[in-house]
Structure formats: structure tokens, C-alpha cells
Scaffold this motif. Structure first.
Motif, PDB file in Angstrom:
ATOM      1  N   ALA A 137       4.275  -2.583   2.824  1.00 28.88           N
ATOM      2  CA  ALA A 137       3.774  -1.460   2.015  1.00 28.88           C
ATOM      3  C   ALA A 137       4.656  -0.226   2.139  1.00 28.88           C
ATOM      4  O   ALA A 137       4.631   0.648   1.278  1.00 28.88           O
ATOM      5  CB  ALA A 137       2.347  -1.117   2.427  1.00 28.88           C
ATOM      6  N   GLU A 155       8.622  -1.915   0.220  1.00 28.72           N
ATOM      7  CA  GLU A 155       8.730  -2.529  -1.113  1.00 28.72           C
ATOM      8  C   GLU A 155       8.455  -1.471  -2.182  1.00 28.72           C
ATOM      9  O   GLU A 155       7.331  -0.968  -2.277  1.00 28.72           O
ATOM     10  CB  GLU A 155       7.732  -3.680  -1.264  1.00 28.72           C
ATOM     11  N   ILE A 168       5.216  -1.631  -4.298  1.00 32.20           N
ATOM     12  CA  ILE A 168       3.979  -1.343  -3.579  1.00 32.20           C
ATOM     13  C   ILE A 168       3.885   0.150  -3.259  1.00 32.20           C
ATOM     14  O   ILE A 168       2.822   0.759  -3.429  1.00 32.20           O
ATOM     15  CB  ILE A 168       3.890  -2.195  -2.288  1.00 32.20           C
ATOM     16  N   GLN A 205       2.630   2.186  -6.095  1.00 32.36           N
ATOM     17  CA  GLN A 205       1.192   2.060  -6.350  1.00 32.36           C
ATOM     18  C   GLN A 205       0.365   2.932  -5.408  1.00 32.36           C
ATOM     19  O   GLN A 205      -0.504   3.681  -5.864  1.00 32.36           O
ATOM     20  CB  GLN A 205       0.757   0.603  -6.208  1.00 32.36           C
ATOM     21  N   TRP A 206       0.618   2.830  -4.109  1.00 32.66           N
ATOM     22  CA  TRP A 206      -0.269   3.547  -3.192  1.00 32.66           C
ATOM     23  C   TRP A 206       0.098   5.020  -3.039  1.00 32.66           C
ATOM     24  O   TRP A 206      -0.765   5.847  -2.775  1.00 32.66           O
ATOM     25  CB  TRP A 206      -0.400   2.840  -1.847  1.00 32.66           C
ATOM     26  N   VAL A 214      -2.807  -3.429  -0.834  1.00 32.81           N
ATOM     27  CA  VAL A 214      -2.119  -4.462  -0.053  1.00 32.81           C
ATOM     28  C   VAL A 214      -3.086  -5.570   0.381  1.00 32.81           C
ATOM     29  O   VAL A 214      -2.680  -6.724   0.523  1.00 32.81           O
ATOM     30  CB  VAL A 214      -1.385  -3.825   1.157  1.00 32.81           C
ATOM     31  N   LEU A 236      -2.899  -8.648  -1.498  1.00 37.36           N
ATOM     32  CA  LEU A 236      -1.720  -9.501  -1.312  1.00 37.36           C
ATOM     33  C   LEU A 236      -1.930 -10.554  -0.226  1.00 37.36           C
ATOM     34  O   LEU A 236      -1.085 -11.432  -0.053  1.00 37.36           O
ATOM     35  CB  LEU A 236      -0.496  -8.657  -0.950  1.00 37.36           C
TER      36      LEU A 236
END
Length: 154
Positions: free
Chosen positions: A32, A35, A38, A41-42, A150, A153
Motif C-alpha cells: 500500500a 504501489e 494503491i 486510492q487511499w 487493501v 486485495l
């Protein structure tokens, strides 16, 4: 509501200690942070550059509610997969000086892990100025999103 990400600031010190336990395996928590898809997104930021290696660099950009763009960048000084990232962090066009961040990733169990962040500021005043912002709340919101995104995932 209690904040899950704990921010510890001792008086008269120019540092912060941030600790958060996640219901995520160590490898996913580390992923997290490395990448770009990712992270975007967060964190809600655009990853312009991310060189996950010793002496690599990174640059993120976010847009506020008024459409103003803000950039954050730094240099990665140490990078050990699933263990640690040492980097600088700079917010462009702000009065805040560069800070040094030590991110440590720790396996607690097969399905839980802990993030330990040690941030060193240029001065106690700089650290205290950062704490005047809704820093802890924003960090908690971001870490809550990280957990939710996450977790899918797994």
C-alpha cells in the motif's frame, strides 16, 4: 470516536511517533506504500513519480476543493521491502521545511501488521505548527481508507 492511528508528540521535541495496527498481512501493508495505483486510492493523490529504491525520488500531487494543485516530494534514502522506507518529505509552496521520515513495517501475526512512523522536523516550532493542522484526523482518515481498500486485495 477513538482514532486508530496514534500520534505521539512529546513536549519540547522536534519529532512525532505515529503507530497504527492494521488487519492486513505485512506484505499487503507494505504494498500500500509502494504501489502507485494503491497509493492514489487511499491517499487521494496522483502519483507523478515513485522510484522505490535507495536514492530514488517521489512526487505526488493533490487538488483541493478549490481546484488548486499541491505537490509533495522527496528522496528515498533507504528502501528494504517489507521492512522500512527512509525518505524526506517536502510540501512545495508552503512555509514547512523538509522533514525526515522513518517508516517501519512490522509483522504482528499472519494477518496483522503495524506501521511505525518516526518523523523528524527542523524545529519544535515546525512540528507544533504541523500539529495545529487537522494532521491526526487526516492521517486517520487516510489509514482507514488504506485498510478498506487493501483488505479487498487479500
Amino acid at each position: 470516536m477513538e482514532l486508530k492511528t496514534k500520534v505521539h508528540a512529546e513536549d519540547d521535541k522536534q519529532e512525532l511517533l505515529i503507530i497504527r495496527e492494521f488487519d492486513l498481512p505485512l506484505e499487503l501493508l507494505f504494498k500500500a506504500y509502494v504501489e502507485p495505483e494503491i497509493i492514489q486510492q487511499w491517499m487521494g493523490t496522483k502519483v507523478l513519480k515513485l522510484e522505490n529504491k535507495k536514492h530514488g525520488s517521489w512526487q505526488f500531487e493533490t487538488t483541493d476543493y478549490n481546484g488548486n494543485k499541491h505537490r509533495f516530494n522527496g528522496v528515498i534514502h533507504d528502501f528494504s521491502p517489507n521492512q522500512k522506507i527512509t525518505r524526506t518529505f517536502e510540501m512545495e509552496n508552503t512555509p514547512f521545511p523538509v522533514q525526515l521520515e522513518f517508516l517501519g513495517f512490522e509483522k504482528l501475526t499472519e494477518n496483522t501488521s503495524q506501521l511505525n512512523i518516526h518523523i523528524v522536523y527542523k524545529s519544535v516550532a515546525d512540528r507544533d505548527q504541523m500539529l495545529q493542522l487537522p494532521f491526526a484526523q487526516g492521517l486517520n482518515m487516510a489509514h482507514n481508507r488504506l485498510q478498506d481498500i487493501v483488505e479487498k486485495l487479500k
